[in-house]
Scaffold this motif. Structure first.
Motif, PDB file in Angstrom:
ATOM      1  N   PHE A 184      41.296  21.260  61.644  1.00 54.11           N
ATOM      2  CA  PHE A 184      41.274  19.864  61.201  1.00 54.11           C
ATOM      3  C   PHE A 184      40.023  19.567  60.363  1.00 54.11           C
ATOM      4  O   PHE A 184      40.110  18.964  59.288  1.00 54.11           O
ATOM      5  N   ILE A 185      38.866  20.005  60.835  1.00 59.64           N
ATOM      6  CA  ILE A 185      37.616  19.792  60.103  1.00 59.64           C
ATOM      7  C   ILE A 185      37.656  20.508  58.753  1.00 59.64           C
ATOM      8  O   ILE A 185      37.210  19.972  57.734  1.00 59.64           O
ATOM      9  N   SER A 186      38.231  21.712  58.740  1.00 61.03           N
ATOM     10  CA  SER A 186      38.329  22.494  57.505  1.00 61.03           C
ATOM     11  C   SER A 186      39.223  21.807  56.477  1.00 61.03           C
ATOM     12  O   SER A 186      38.891  21.747  55.292  1.00 61.03           O
ATOM     13  N   LEU A 187      40.365  21.298  56.927  1.00 58.98           N
ATOM     14  CA  LEU A 187      41.273  20.574  56.025  1.00 58.98           C
ATOM     15  C   LEU A 187      40.615  19.314  55.485  1.00 58.98           C
ATOM     16  O   LEU A 187      40.754  18.979  54.297  1.00 58.98           O
ATOM     17  N   LEU A 188      39.885  18.615  56.332  1.00 62.18           N
ATOM     18  CA  LEU A 188      39.185  17.386  55.928  1.00 62.18           C
ATOM     19  C   LEU A 188      38.147  17.695  54.852  1.00 62.18           C
ATOM     20  O   LEU A 188      38.056  17.007  53.836  1.00 62.18           O
ATOM     21  N   ASP A 189      37.368  18.746  55.067  1.00 56.04           N
ATOM     22  CA  ASP A 189      36.338  19.152  54.096  1.00 56.04           C
ATOM     23  C   ASP A 189      36.970  19.546  52.766  1.00 56.04           C
ATOM     24  O   ASP A 189      36.501  19.148  51.696  1.00 56.04           O
ATOM     25  N   SER A 190      38.041  20.329  52.831  1.00 51.92           N
ATOM     26  CA  SER A 190      38.724  20.791  51.625  1.00 51.92           C
ATOM     27  C   SER A 190      39.255  19.627  50.798  1.00 51.92           C
ATOM     28  O   SER A 190      39.060  19.565  49.574  1.00 51.92           O
ATOM     29  N   GLN A 191      39.894  18.672  51.466  1.00 50.66           N
ATOM     30  CA  GLN A 191      40.468  17.527  50.754  1.00 50.66           C
ATOM     31  C   GLN A 191      39.394  16.568  50.248  1.00 50.66           C
ATOM     32  O   GLN A 191      39.580  15.907  49.223  1.00 50.66           O
ATOM     33  N   LEU A 192      38.271  16.487  50.943  1.00 49.16           N
ATOM     34  CA  LEU A 192      37.162  15.636  50.504  1.00 49.16           C
ATOM     35  C   LEU A 192      36.611  16.132  49.168  1.00 49.16           C
ATOM     36  O   LEU A 192      36.381  15.341  48.245  1.00 49.16           O
ATOM     37  N   HIS A 193      36.409  17.461  49.057  1.00 46.52           N
ATOM     38  CA  HIS A 193      35.927  18.030  47.802  1.00 46.52           C
ATOM     39  C   HIS A 193      36.925  17.790  46.666  1.00 46.52           C
ATOM     40  O   HIS A 193      36.535  17.428  45.548  1.00 46.52           O
ATOM     41  N   ASN A 194      38.215  17.989  46.964  1.00 45.53           N
ATOM     42  CA  ASN A 194      39.240  17.773  45.941  1.00 45.53           C
ATOM     43  C   ASN A 194      39.312  16.325  45.506  1.00 45.53           C
ATOM     44  O   ASN A 194      39.451  16.019  44.329  1.00 45.53           O
ATOM     45  N   LEU A 195      39.218  15.421  46.467  1.00 43.90           N
ATOM     46  CA  LEU A 195      39.299  13.988  46.177  1.00 43.90           C
ATOM     47  C   LEU A 195      38.167  13.559  45.247  1.00 43.90           C
ATOM     48  O   LEU A 195      38.380  12.811  44.291  1.00 43.90           O
ATOM     49  N   VAL A 196      36.953  14.049  45.532  1.00 43.98           N
ATOM     50  CA  VAL A 196      35.798  13.699  44.694  1.00 43.98           C
ATOM     51  C   VAL A 196      35.951  14.295  43.297  1.00 43.98           C
ATOM     52  O   VAL A 196      35.706  13.631  42.293  1.00 43.98           O
ATOM     53  N   ALA A 197      36.386  15.556  43.219  1.00 44.67           N
ATOM     54  CA  ALA A 197      36.544  16.230  41.921  1.00 44.67           C
ATOM     55  C   ALA A 197      37.597  15.548  41.058  1.00 44.67           C
ATOM     56  O   ALA A 197      37.439  15.438  39.839  1.00 44.67           O
ATOM     57  N   LEU A 198      38.661  15.043  41.678  1.00 45.94           N
ATOM     58  CA  LEU A 198      39.740  14.388  40.926  1.00 45.94           C
ATOM     59  C   LEU A 198      39.335  13.019  40.382  1.00 45.94           C
ATOM     60  O   LEU A 198      40.009  12.477  39.511  1.00 45.94           O
ATOM     61  N   GLN A 199      38.224  12.463  40.895  1.00 50.15           N
ATOM     62  CA  GLN A 199      37.737  11.171  40.409  1.00 50.15           C
ATOM     63  C   GLN A 199      36.981  11.302  39.088  1.00 50.15           C
ATOM     64  O   GLN A 199      36.775  10.317  38.385  1.00 50.15           O
ATOM     65  N   PHE A 200      36.574  12.528  38.755  1.00 51.19           N
ATOM     66  CA  PHE A 200      35.782  12.723  37.535  1.00 51.19           C
ATOM     67  C   PHE A 200      36.655  12.544  36.293  1.00 51.19           C
ATOM     68  O   PHE A 200      37.758  13.075  36.214  1.00 51.19           O
ATOM     69  N   THR A 201      36.119  11.808  35.328  1.00 52.14           N
ATOM     70  CA  THR A 201      36.862  11.549  34.097  1.00 52.14           C
ATOM     71  C   THR A 201      36.345  12.389  32.933  1.00 52.14           C
ATOM     72  O   THR A 201      37.015  12.522  31.915  1.00 52.14           O
ATOM     73  N   CYS A 202      35.124  12.917  33.062  1.00 53.35           N
ATOM     74  CA  CYS A 202      34.581  13.760  31.993  1.00 53.35           C
ATOM     75  C   CYS A 202      33.619  14.795  32.583  1.00 53.35           C
ATOM     76  O   CYS A 202      33.091  14.607  33.688  1.00 53.35           O
ATOM     77  N   PHE A 203      33.410  15.864  31.815  1.00 52.30           N
ATOM     78  CA  PHE A 203      32.503  16.931  32.227  1.00 52.30           C
ATOM     79  C   PHE A 203      31.488  17.194  31.114  1.00 52.30           C
ATOM     80  O   PHE A 203      31.838  17.205  29.940  1.00 52.30           O
ATOM     81  N   ARG A 204      30.230  17.396  31.497  1.00 49.71           N
ATOM     82  CA  ARG A 204      29.164  17.696  30.547  1.00 49.71           C
ATOM     83  C   ARG A 204      29.380  19.059  29.907  1.00 49.71           C
ATOM     84  O   ARG A 204      29.065  19.292  28.761  1.00 49.71           O
TER      85      ARG A 204
END
Length: 213
Positions: free
Chosen positions: A82-102
């Motif tokens: 459960f903790i592993s799935l939560l961590d994995s989805q947290l990283h994905n959720l944050v990454a999907l919020q990005f609109t541009c990359f340097r």
């Protein structure tokens, strides 16, 4: 967990070396990062559970079987998942919020979460918050639990009068302790350091240690 963790990066790395290809798609990068976080976190959580198991086996041998019963083992395993799935989805959720990359270049042989997040030109507050939050949950607190377990184990073992008995008790922990030193020493170090000042060369060496070695 170990097979899944290494399979997330090493086959792709070998293929890239043989074809001289250093490109990965955006979807492929997110997928790799997701599985890396999932299996890496599971390894981390299981190492902590194993330290607790060693603590009970050495410090409370008479109660070990009754405490570490099948029900508790399954509950601890499900908690790790459960903790592993939560961590994995947290990283994905944050990454999907990005609109541009340097930049579009990651200074590593796989899509490391913190390095991918550092490429964003969005607000750094969320990136740093996620980095240190995950680092504390998966690094600081498990490490405290492992250190506490081994302090108790060492204290108990030193009270054993027989040198053979002390050696036998320590030998049961040696393999676990070796993996903990390799995994935490390199993994947590590069994870937290990357948020402050990241050296690509040192980062790749550390990554090789906790993913391949």
């Amino acid at each position: 967990a170990d097979i899944g963790f290494t399979s997330t990066m090493i086959p792709n790395m070998i293929a890239d070396i043989s074809t001289h290809n250093r490109v990965i798609s955006y979807v492929g990068c997110l997928t790799q990062m997701s599985f890396f976080s999932l299996f890496g976190c599971m390894d981390d959580a299981l190492l902590t559970v194993m330290a607790y198991d060693r603590f009970l086996a050495i410090c409370h041998p008479l109660n070990y079987v009754s405490i570490m019963n099948p029900r508790l083992c399954v509950s601890l395993l499900l908690l790790c998942v459960f903790i592993s799935l939560l961590d994995s989805q947290l990283h994905n959720l944050v990454a999907l919020q990005f609109t541009c990359f340097r930049d579009v270049e990651i200074a590593n042989f796989f899509c490391h979460p913190t390095q991918l997040l550092s490429l964003s030109c969005s607000d750094t507050l969320i990136k740093n918050l996620v980095t240190y939050l995950v680092g504390a949950i998966l690094g600081f607190f498990p490490m405290l639990g492992i250190l506490f377990s081994y302090c108790k184990i060492v204290s108990t073992v030193l009270k054993i009068p027989s040198s053979v008995g002390r050696y036998k008790a320590f030998s049961t922990c040696s393999s676990h302790l070796s993996v903990v030193c390799l995994f935490y020493g390199s993994g947590v170090g590069v994870y937290l350091a990357s948020a402050v000042s990241y050296s690509p060369r040192k980062g790749m060496v550390a990554s090789l240690m906790y993913t391949v070695v």
